[in-house]
Design a protein around this motif. Sequence first.
Motif, PDB file in Angstrom:
ATOM      1  N   LEU A  42       0.809  -1.223   0.000  1.00 26.27           N
ATOM      2  CA  LEU A  42       0.000   0.000   0.000  1.00 26.27           C
ATOM      3  C   LEU A  42       0.843   1.274   0.000  1.00 26.27           C
ATOM      4  O   LEU A  42       0.315   2.364   0.167  1.00 26.27           O
ATOM      5  CB  LEU A  42      -0.941   0.021   1.214  1.00 26.27           C
ATOM      6  CG  LEU A  42      -2.095  -0.959   1.177  1.00 26.27           C
ATOM      7  CD1 LEU A  42      -2.896  -0.902   2.484  1.00 26.27           C
ATOM      8  CD2 LEU A  42      -3.008  -0.707  -0.001  1.00 26.27           C
ATOM      9  N   LYS A  43       2.151   1.145  -0.176  1.00 21.56           N
ATOM     10  CA  LYS A  43       3.049   2.299  -0.155  1.00 21.56           C
ATOM     11  C   LYS A  43       3.404   2.700  -1.585  1.00 21.56           C
ATOM     12  O   LYS A  43       4.097   1.982  -2.292  1.00 21.56           O
ATOM     13  CB  LYS A  43       4.320   1.933   0.620  1.00 21.56           C
ATOM     14  CG  LYS A  43       5.293   3.069   0.765  1.00 21.56           C
ATOM     15  CD  LYS A  43       4.777   4.086   1.725  1.00 21.56           C
ATOM     16  CE  LYS A  43       5.828   5.149   1.962  1.00 21.56           C
ATOM     17  NZ  LYS A  43       5.286   6.291   2.608  1.00 21.56           N
ATOM     18  N   LEU A  57       3.129  13.222  -3.093  1.00 20.89           N
ATOM     19  CA  LEU A  57       2.135  14.262  -2.816  1.00 20.89           C
ATOM     20  C   LEU A  57       0.747  13.701  -2.532  1.00 20.89           C
ATOM     21  O   LEU A  57      -0.118  14.413  -2.041  1.00 20.89           O
ATOM     22  CB  LEU A  57       2.023  15.208  -4.017  1.00 20.89           C
ATOM     23  CG  LEU A  57       3.294  15.879  -4.497  1.00 20.89           C
ATOM     24  CD1 LEU A  57       3.045  16.604  -5.809  1.00 20.89           C
ATOM     25  CD2 LEU A  57       3.811  16.828  -3.446  1.00 20.89           C
ATOM     26  N   GLN A  58       0.515  12.435  -2.862  1.00 18.90           N
ATOM     27  CA  GLN A  58      -0.829  11.859  -2.758  1.00 18.90           C
ATOM     28  C   GLN A  58      -1.313  11.859  -1.315  1.00 18.90           C
ATOM     29  O   GLN A  58      -0.549  11.682  -0.385  1.00 18.90           O
ATOM     30  CB  GLN A  58      -0.867  10.461  -3.369  1.00 18.90           C
ATOM     31  CG  GLN A  58      -0.094   9.406  -2.627  1.00 18.90           C
ATOM     32  CD  GLN A  58      -0.839   8.793  -1.457  1.00 18.90           C
ATOM     33  OE1 GLN A  58      -2.057   8.828  -1.376  1.00 18.90           O
ATOM     34  NE2 GLN A  58      -0.091   8.241  -0.534  1.00 18.90           N
ATOM     35  N   GLN A  59      -2.618  12.053  -1.159  1.00 16.51           N
ATOM     36  CA  GLN A  59      -3.247  12.042   0.160  1.00 16.51           C
ATOM     37  C   GLN A  59      -4.532  11.230   0.108  1.00 16.51           C
ATOM     38  O   GLN A  59      -5.618  11.736   0.359  1.00 16.51           O
ATOM     39  CB  GLN A  59      -3.534  13.471   0.629  1.00 16.51           C
ATOM     40  CG  GLN A  59      -2.281  14.282   0.840  1.00 16.51           C
ATOM     41  CD  GLN A  59      -2.601  15.699   1.269  1.00 16.51           C
ATOM     42  OE1 GLN A  59      -3.724  16.168   1.195  1.00 16.51           O
ATOM     43  NE2 GLN A  59      -1.576  16.398   1.731  1.00 16.51           N
ATOM     44  N   ALA A  60      -4.389   9.958  -0.235  1.00 13.90           N
ATOM     45  CA  ALA A  60      -5.564   9.090  -0.320  1.00 13.90           C
ATOM     46  C   ALA A  60      -6.143   8.814   1.064  1.00 13.90           C
ATOM     47  O   ALA A  60      -7.339   8.585   1.211  1.00 13.90           O
ATOM     48  CB  ALA A  60      -5.196   7.777  -1.016  1.00 13.90           C
ATOM     49  N   ASP A  61      -5.281   8.817   2.088  1.00 17.44           N
ATOM     50  CA  ASP A  61      -5.671   8.602   3.484  1.00 17.44           C
ATOM     51  C   ASP A  61      -6.533   7.349   3.649  1.00 17.44           C
ATOM     52  O   ASP A  61      -6.160   6.290   3.173  1.00 17.44           O
ATOM     53  CB  ASP A  61      -6.345   9.853   4.048  1.00 17.44           C
ATOM     54  CG  ASP A  61      -5.399  11.055   4.045  1.00 17.44           C
ATOM     55  OD1 ASP A  61      -4.191  10.850   4.192  1.00 17.44           O
ATOM     56  OD2 ASP A  61      -5.881  12.189   3.868  1.00 17.44           O
ATOM     57  N   ALA A  65     -10.091   2.555   2.012  1.00 13.89           N
ATOM     58  CA  ALA A  65     -10.679   1.585   2.950  1.00 13.89           C
ATOM     59  C   ALA A  65     -12.191   1.789   3.068  1.00 13.89           C
ATOM     60  O   ALA A  65     -12.950   0.811   3.121  1.00 13.89           O
ATOM     61  CB  ALA A  65     -10.023   1.705   4.319  1.00 13.89           C
ATOM     62  N   TYR A  66     -12.634   3.035   3.090  1.00 15.04           N
ATOM     63  CA  TYR A  66     -14.079   3.303   3.156  1.00 15.04           C
ATOM     64  C   TYR A  66     -14.783   2.778   1.908  1.00 15.04           C
ATOM     65  O   TYR A  66     -15.865   2.201   1.999  1.00 15.04           O
ATOM     66  CB  TYR A  66     -14.356   4.805   3.307  1.00 15.04           C
ATOM     67  CG  TYR A  66     -13.876   5.394   4.600  1.00 15.04           C
ATOM     68  CD1 TYR A  66     -14.012   4.720   5.803  1.00 15.04           C
ATOM     69  CD2 TYR A  66     -13.282   6.648   4.624  1.00 15.04           C
ATOM     70  CE1 TYR A  66     -13.563   5.270   6.991  1.00 15.04           C
ATOM     71  CE2 TYR A  66     -12.831   7.204   5.817  1.00 15.04           C
ATOM     72  CZ  TYR A  66     -12.980   6.516   6.991  1.00 15.04           C
ATOM     73  OH  TYR A  66     -12.541   7.063   8.157  1.00 15.04           O
ATOM     74  N   ILE A  67     -14.175   2.986   0.754  1.00 10.83           N
ATOM     75  CA  ILE A  67     -14.757   2.472  -0.490  1.00 10.83           C
ATOM     76  C   ILE A  67     -14.829   0.953  -0.434  1.00 10.83           C
ATOM     77  O   ILE A  67     -15.843   0.354  -0.797  1.00 10.83           O
ATOM     78  CB  ILE A  67     -13.944   2.941  -1.714  1.00 10.83           C
ATOM     79  CG1 ILE A  67     -14.064   4.452  -1.891  1.00 10.83           C
ATOM     80  CG2 ILE A  67     -14.396   2.215  -2.981  1.00 10.83           C
ATOM     81  CD1 ILE A  67     -13.121   5.027  -2.936  1.00 10.83           C
ATOM     82  N   GLY A  68     -13.742   0.309   0.008  1.00  8.92           N
ATOM     83  CA  GLY A  68     -13.710  -1.146   0.102  1.00  8.92           C
ATOM     84  C   GLY A  68     -14.773  -1.695   1.040  1.00  8.92           C
ATOM     85  O   GLY A  68     -15.466  -2.669   0.707  1.00  8.92           O
ATOM     86  N   ILE A  69     -14.934  -1.077   2.187  1.00  7.34           N
ATOM     87  CA  ILE A  69     -15.956  -1.514   3.146  1.00  7.34           C
ATOM     88  C   ILE A  69     -17.347  -1.357   2.546  1.00  7.34           C
ATOM     89  O   ILE A  69     -18.199  -2.243   2.667  1.00  7.34           O
ATOM     90  CB  ILE A  69     -15.825  -0.730   4.468  1.00  7.34           C
ATOM     91  CG1 ILE A  69     -14.540  -1.148   5.190  1.00  7.34           C
ATOM     92  CG2 ILE A  69     -17.038  -0.949   5.362  1.00  7.34           C
ATOM     93  CD1 ILE A  69     -14.154  -0.244   6.339  1.00  7.34           C
ATOM     94  N   LYS A 113      -6.848   1.957  -3.694  1.00  6.23           N
ATOM     95  CA  LYS A 113      -5.943   3.062  -3.396  1.00  6.23           C
ATOM     96  C   LYS A 113      -5.332   3.612  -4.679  1.00  6.23           C
ATOM     97  O   LYS A 113      -5.218   4.827  -4.853  1.00  6.23           O
ATOM     98  CB  LYS A 113      -4.841   2.630  -2.434  1.00  6.23           C
ATOM     99  CG  LYS A 113      -3.953   3.793  -2.028  1.00  6.23           C
ATOM    100  CD  LYS A 113      -3.078   3.475  -0.854  1.00  6.23           C
ATOM    101  CE  LYS A 113      -2.305   4.731  -0.452  1.00  6.23           C
ATOM    102  NZ  LYS A 113      -1.576   4.538   0.789  1.00  6.23           N
ATOM    103  N   GLY A 114      -4.950   2.733  -5.600  1.00 13.30           N
ATOM    104  CA  GLY A 114      -4.419   3.190  -6.886  1.00 13.30           C
ATOM    105  C   GLY A 114      -5.425   4.036  -7.645  1.00 13.30           C
ATOM    106  O   GLY A 114      -5.075   5.054  -8.236  1.00 13.30           O
ATOM    107  N   ALA A 115      -6.684   3.612  -7.633  1.00 11.39           N
ATOM    108  CA  ALA A 115      -7.731   4.366  -8.326  1.00 11.39           C
ATOM    109  C   ALA A 115      -7.976   5.716  -7.657  1.00 11.39           C
ATOM    110  O   ALA A 115      -8.180   6.728  -8.338  1.00 11.39           O
ATOM    111  CB  ALA A 115      -9.025   3.555  -8.380  1.00 11.39           C
ATOM    112  N   VAL A 116      -7.938   5.766  -6.337  1.00 17.37           N
ATOM    113  CA  VAL A 116      -8.131   7.042  -5.624  1.00 17.37           C
ATOM    114  C   VAL A 116      -6.979   7.994  -5.931  1.00 17.37           C
ATOM    115  O   VAL A 116      -7.190   9.181  -6.193  1.00 17.37           O
ATOM    116  CB  VAL A 116      -8.289   6.810  -4.103  1.00 17.37           C
ATOM    117  CG1 VAL A 116      -8.189   8.113  -3.336  1.00 17.37           C
ATOM    118  CG2 VAL A 116      -9.611   6.121  -3.804  1.00 17.37           C
ATOM    119  N   ILE A 117      -5.751   7.470  -5.921  1.00 18.74           N
ATOM    120  CA  ILE A 117      -4.595   8.313  -6.262  1.00 18.74           C
ATOM    121  C   ILE A 117      -4.741   8.845  -7.683  1.00 18.74           C
ATOM    122  O   ILE A 117      -4.491  10.022  -7.959  1.00 18.74           O
ATOM    123  CB  ILE A 117      -3.277   7.527  -6.083  1.00 18.74           C
ATOM    124  CG1 ILE A 117      -3.032   7.249  -4.594  1.00 18.74           C
ATOM    125  CG2 ILE A 117      -2.101   8.286  -6.688  1.00 18.74           C
ATOM    126  CD1 ILE A 117      -1.890   6.284  -4.326  1.00 18.74           C
TER     127      ILE A 117
END
Length: 139
Positions: A42-43, A57-61, A65-69, A113-117
Motif C-alpha cells: 500500500l506504499k 504528494l498523494q493524500q488518499a488517506d 478503505a471506506y470504499i472497500g468496506i 488506493k491506486g484508483a483514488v490516487i
Amino acid sequence: MPHQRLSPELIDLPQGWVAALVRGARGKCPRCGEAALFRKWLKPVDACGHCRQDWSLQQADDFPAYIGIFVVGHLLAPVVIAMISAGLSAWLTLAILLPVSILMLIAMLQPTKGAVIAFLWWHGIGAFKQERREDERAP
C-alpha cells in the motif's frame, strides 16, 4: 537532486479520468501507465520510474478503505440474507462470511488506493497539477 518530470508531450497521458483510474487500479502510474505505482503493498513510490511524476504528494488517506468496506458490504448483504433465509444459523453465517469479507477487503485495498490516487491526480486535487492531452485542450 530530483529529476525533472517528462513533459506531457513525451508521455502517453490517459484519454480520460476512467483510463487514469484503470491505470491506478492496475497498480501502474496513472500519468504514463508504464511504471509501478506501488513499491510495497500500500506504499506508493515516491516518483514514477518512467515519467518521474511525484507520487509522494498523494493524500488518499482512509478513503480507499471506506470504499472497500462500502463495496464489500453491498456485495455480501444479499449473501447474508440468502444464508439466513436458507436456515443457516447466525453463528455459522458469521463464521463463513467474516473471513470471506476480510479477504475481499484486503484484495480490494491496493486497486482501490491506486484508483483514488489516480482520481486525485486527474482532477488536480491537493498538490497535483491537472494535465490533459493536447487534443483535449483545443477550443
